[in-house]
Design a protein around this motif. Structure first.
Motif, PDB file in Angstrom:
ATOM      1  N   TYR A  99      -5.466   6.167  16.300  1.00  0.00           N
ATOM      2  CA  TYR A  99      -5.004   7.314  17.078  1.00  0.00           C
ATOM      3  C   TYR A  99      -3.482   7.461  17.054  1.00  0.00           C
ATOM      4  O   TYR A  99      -2.942   8.464  17.492  1.00  0.00           O
ATOM      5  N   GLU A 100      -2.777   6.438  16.547  1.00  0.00           N
ATOM      6  CA  GLU A 100      -1.318   6.458  16.647  1.00  0.00           C
ATOM      7  C   GLU A 100      -0.673   7.465  15.694  1.00  0.00           C
ATOM      8  O   GLU A 100       0.341   8.068  16.012  1.00  0.00           O
ATOM      9  N   ARG A 101      -1.253   7.570  14.488  1.00  0.00           N
ATOM     10  CA  ARG A 101      -0.714   8.547  13.518  1.00  0.00           C
ATOM     11  C   ARG A 101      -1.863   8.999  12.641  1.00  0.00           C
ATOM     12  O   ARG A 101      -2.525   8.168  12.011  1.00  0.00           O
ATOM     13  N   TYR A 159       0.640  16.152   4.620  1.00  0.00           N
ATOM     14  CA  TYR A 159      -0.631  15.455   4.470  1.00  0.00           C
ATOM     15  C   TYR A 159      -1.559  16.110   3.458  1.00  0.00           C
ATOM     16  O   TYR A 159      -1.578  17.331   3.306  1.00  0.00           O
ATOM     17  N   ARG A 160      -2.342  15.297   2.765  1.00  0.00           N
ATOM     18  CA  ARG A 160      -3.350  15.795   1.834  1.00  0.00           C
ATOM     19  C   ARG A 160      -4.400  14.694   1.664  1.00  0.00           C
ATOM     20  O   ARG A 160      -4.143  13.521   1.957  1.00  0.00           O
ATOM     21  N   VAL A 161      -5.569  15.076   1.202  1.00  0.00           N
ATOM     22  CA  VAL A 161      -6.614  14.081   0.945  1.00  0.00           C
ATOM     23  C   VAL A 161      -6.686  13.861  -0.567  1.00  0.00           C
ATOM     24  O   VAL A 161      -7.093  14.754  -1.308  1.00  0.00           O
ATOM     25  N   PRO A 162      -6.244  12.684  -1.031  1.00  0.00           N
ATOM     26  CA  PRO A 162      -6.291  12.428  -2.474  1.00  0.00           C
ATOM     27  C   PRO A 162      -7.738  12.301  -2.942  1.00  0.00           C
ATOM     28  O   PRO A 162      -8.604  11.908  -2.152  1.00  0.00           O
ATOM     29  N   ASP A 163      -7.991  12.632  -4.217  1.00  0.00           N
ATOM     30  CA  ASP A 163      -9.382  12.464  -4.653  1.00  0.00           C
ATOM     31  C   ASP A 163      -9.637  11.013  -5.073  1.00  0.00           C
ATOM     32  O   ASP A 163      -8.713  10.212  -5.215  1.00  0.00           O
ATOM     33  N   GLY A 189     -12.215  19.095   9.651  1.00  0.00           N
ATOM     34  CA  GLY A 189     -12.978  18.432  10.705  1.00  0.00           C
ATOM     35  C   GLY A 189     -13.007  16.910  10.618  1.00  0.00           C
ATOM     36  O   GLY A 189     -13.610  16.243  11.453  1.00  0.00           O
ATOM     37  N   THR A 190     -12.345  16.340   9.611  1.00  0.00           N
ATOM     38  CA  THR A 190     -12.314  14.873   9.513  1.00  0.00           C
ATOM     39  C   THR A 190     -10.910  14.375   9.859  1.00  0.00           C
ATOM     40  O   THR A 190      -9.916  14.988   9.470  1.00  0.00           O
ATOM     41  N   ILE A 191     -10.883  13.266  10.598  1.00  0.00           N
ATOM     42  CA  ILE A 191      -9.587  12.682  10.962  1.00  0.00           C
ATOM     43  C   ILE A 191      -9.242  11.574   9.972  1.00  0.00           C
ATOM     44  O   ILE A 191     -10.084  10.722   9.658  1.00  0.00           O
ATOM     45  N   TYR A 192      -8.025  11.626   9.460  1.00  0.00           N
ATOM     46  CA  TYR A 192      -7.549  10.592   8.537  1.00  0.00           C
ATOM     47  C   TYR A 192      -6.347   9.914   9.185  1.00  0.00           C
ATOM     48  O   TYR A 192      -5.344  10.556   9.462  1.00  0.00           O
ATOM     49  N   HIS A 193      -6.451   8.612   9.434  1.00  0.00           N
ATOM     50  CA  HIS A 193      -5.343   7.929  10.117  1.00  0.00           C
ATOM     51  C   HIS A 193      -4.566   7.034   9.148  1.00  0.00           C
ATOM     52  O   HIS A 193      -4.906   6.935   7.969  1.00  0.00           O
ATOM     53  N   HIS A 194      -3.550   6.381   9.690  1.00  0.00           N
ATOM     54  CA  HIS A 194      -2.517   5.751   8.855  1.00  0.00           C
ATOM     55  C   HIS A 194      -2.726   4.271   8.541  1.00  0.00           C
ATOM     56  O   HIS A 194      -1.846   3.633   7.990  1.00  0.00           O
ATOM     57  N   ILE A 195      -3.866   3.717   8.934  1.00  0.00           N
ATOM     58  CA  ILE A 195      -4.078   2.303   8.607  1.00  0.00           C
ATOM     59  C   ILE A 195      -5.108   2.249   7.478  1.00  0.00           C
ATOM     60  O   ILE A 195      -6.258   2.663   7.635  1.00  0.00           O
ATOM     61  N   LEU A 245       0.798  -1.229   0.000  1.00  0.00           N
ATOM     62  CA  LEU A 245       0.000   0.000   0.000  1.00  0.00           C
ATOM     63  C   LEU A 245       0.832   1.281   0.000  1.00  0.00           C
ATOM     64  O   LEU A 245       0.287   2.375   0.160  1.00  0.00           O
ATOM     65  N   TYR A 246       2.135   1.145  -0.194  1.00  0.00           N
ATOM     66  CA  TYR A 246       2.977   2.344  -0.065  1.00  0.00           C
ATOM     67  C   TYR A 246       2.610   3.469  -1.035  1.00  0.00           C
ATOM     68  O   TYR A 246       2.609   4.639  -0.627  1.00  0.00           O
ATOM     69  N   PRO A 247       2.246   3.165  -2.305  1.00  0.00           N
ATOM     70  CA  PRO A 247       1.841   4.272  -3.178  1.00  0.00           C
ATOM     71  C   PRO A 247       0.659   5.051  -2.593  1.00  0.00           C
ATOM     72  O   PRO A 247       0.569   6.282  -2.745  1.00  0.00           O
ATOM     73  N   ILE A 248      -0.197   4.353  -1.879  1.00  0.00           N
ATOM     74  CA  ILE A 248      -1.364   5.020  -1.269  1.00  0.00           C
ATOM     75  C   ILE A 248      -0.951   5.803  -0.028  1.00  0.00           C
ATOM     76  O   ILE A 248      -1.406   6.933   0.191  1.00  0.00           O
ATOM     77  N   MET A 249      -0.046   5.215   0.763  1.00  0.00           N
ATOM     78  CA  MET A 249       0.488   5.962   1.918  1.00  0.00           C
ATOM     79  C   MET A 249       1.115   7.272   1.440  1.00  0.00           C
ATOM     80  O   MET A 249       0.950   8.321   2.067  1.00  0.00           O
ATOM     81  N   GLU A 250       1.833   7.194   0.311  1.00  0.00           N
ATOM     82  CA  GLU A 250       2.477   8.409  -0.229  1.00  0.00           C
ATOM     83  C   GLU A 250       1.439   9.428  -0.678  1.00  0.00           C
ATOM     84  O   GLU A 250       1.590  10.632  -0.438  1.00  0.00           O
ATOM     85  N   ALA A 251       0.378   8.946  -1.315  1.00  0.00           N
ATOM     86  CA  ALA A 251      -0.654   9.867  -1.804  1.00  0.00           C
ATOM     87  C   ALA A 251      -1.291  10.647  -0.643  1.00  0.00           C
ATOM     88  O   ALA A 251      -1.630  11.822  -0.789  1.00  0.00           O
ATOM     89  N   TRP A 252      -1.409   9.989   0.503  1.00  0.00           N
ATOM     90  CA  TRP A 252      -1.975  10.662   1.681  1.00  0.00           C
ATOM     91  C   TRP A 252      -0.934  11.525   2.401  1.00  0.00           C
ATOM     92  O   TRP A 252      -1.265  12.247   3.346  1.00  0.00           O
TER      93      TRP A 252
END
Ligand code: ADP
Ligand code: MG
Length: 355
Positions: A254-256, A140-144, A262-268, A126-133
């Motif tokens: 909650y770890e990362r 940090y950014r929210v990919p479309d 107003g939306t939380i985006y986490h790392h899993i 999933l690293y390409p997706i981790m990078e996109a986020w």
């Protein structure tokens, strides 16, 4: 960043308390505790793999064991880190094909095995997706949706080959990238237990950013008491687990994370959608003799959500136990832990084996 540091501090505090044999009831320092134990403790703190780590071993060979383990952590970090350009994984990601060292190849194989066993809930591509986020760079950014859709094409587990004899890994599509971050720490802690044993140590523990693995019992023969972090309040614990010879590894959103509008985006990440997993769970703790498995499953069962995770445990209960905290603050504990888990703040529900 500040939150990460606070959590790291809480985790170190927790590790120190483990050595005192109690959480919240005993304020001796680790050093004082060591001097009253028959076997002397050797403790070292290191920062590696993006996290604070504490290693402790007791008795003859302890000093050597801890030194060897610290060197080994650095070796593994340099081998596996997606963050350092020279690591084996980074070179693979750069070129799409690489011969891994036997150790990295074995861990890669293990990652693929856990991915298959969990139907891709644990997913090492999933690293390409981790990078996109922006998780690796903290930009940090929210990919479309269209971007994620196209990146998901690079995450098919059928598009990677591993030759176990030579260690050759090949990605069949350009742009595919691996990330062993979901099992690296658990693998590290399990290998440290082996190093400790090879040095004659029979009692020791390691905490890698709050993920704990213990060897044997405490020097006085009693169980280790491992405090589980509460996602809401870093000072209060979900509960305490009394155990020996186990890894106790937690994954939680909650770890990362970052917050946008107003939306939380986490790392899993949920490999089915490319978005952070929204499974109704705040955290999953896995307890197992096998640290690598515990780490992989903590990530996987977090992605699965309670119902699927429960069924997964029921089908595999000989290899691990688990503790789940749901978004509505209900705590579930699998049957294998019911006599060794205590919680002062929560009433918890036991998940039983299927008859
Ligand atoms: P941590 O390493 O923060 O303790 P985890 O063990 O749950 O937490 O691993 C999360 C890391 O694994 C992420 O930072 C990312 O590198 C990677 N990852 C994200 N989603 C997945 C997934 N579904 N499967 C495997 N690895 C993942
Ligand atoms: Mg994990």
């Amino acid at each position: 960043m500040r939150r990460v540091l606070l959590q790291a501090a809480a985790m170190l505090l927790c590790a120190a308390m483990l050595l005192c044999g109690g959480c919240g009831e005993n304020t001796e320092s680790a050093e004082q505790s060591a001097s009253t134990d028959a076997a002397e403790a050797v403790t070292k703190d290191v920062f590696a793999m993006d996290t604070y780590m504490t290693l402790t071993a007791y008795g003859d060979g302890a000093s050597d064991a801890v030194d060897q383990a610290v060197n080994y952590i650095e070796t593994l970090d340099a081998m596996l880190s997606t963050g350092s350009a020279d690591s084996e994984i980074s070179k693979l990601n750069e070129t799409g094909s690489a011969v891994l060292s036997s150790e990295a190849a074995e861990l890669f194989a293990r990652a693929l095995e856990i991915a298959e066993a969990t139907d891709g809930a644990f997913h090492p591509l999933l690293y390409p997706i981790m990078e996109a986020w922006g998780f690796p760079t903290h930009e940090y950014r929210v990919p479309d949706a269209a971007e994620l859709e196209s990146l998901l094409q690079l995450t098919d587990l059928d598009d990677v080959t591993l030759d176990a004899d030579s260690g050759l890994v090949t990605f069949l599509k350009e742009g595919m990238k691996a990330d062993l971050g979901g099992i690296a720490k658990g693998y590290t802690s399990s290998q440290i237990m082996e190093i400790f044993q090879s040095c004659g140590v029979t009692s020791g523990m390691v905490s890698l950013g709050g993920n704990v693995q213990v060897l044997g019992a405490k020097p006085d023969g009693s169980d280790w008491r491992i405090a589980l972090q509460n996602p809401d309040e870093t000072e209060n614990y979900l509960g305490v687990l009394e155990t020996q010879d186990r890894a106790v590894i937690t994954s939680g959103g909650y770890e990362r994370y970052f917050e946008q509008d107003g939306t939380i985006y986490h790392h899993i990440i949920d490999a089915k959608t490319g978005y952070p997993a929204e499974s109704g769970l705040q955290s999953v703790t896995i307890v197992s003799e096998d640290g690598t498995l515990a780490d992989g499953l903590s990530t996987a069962l977090f992605v699965m959500g309670l119902d699927t995770a429960k069924a997964y445990w029921q089908a595999n209960s000989s290899t691990f136990d688990a503790i789940f905290l749901t978004d509505d603050d209900t705590l579930y504990v699998t049957a294998g832990l019911k006599d060794c888990f205590t919680s002062s703040d929560y009433d918890w529900i036991v998940i039983e084996e299927v008859q």
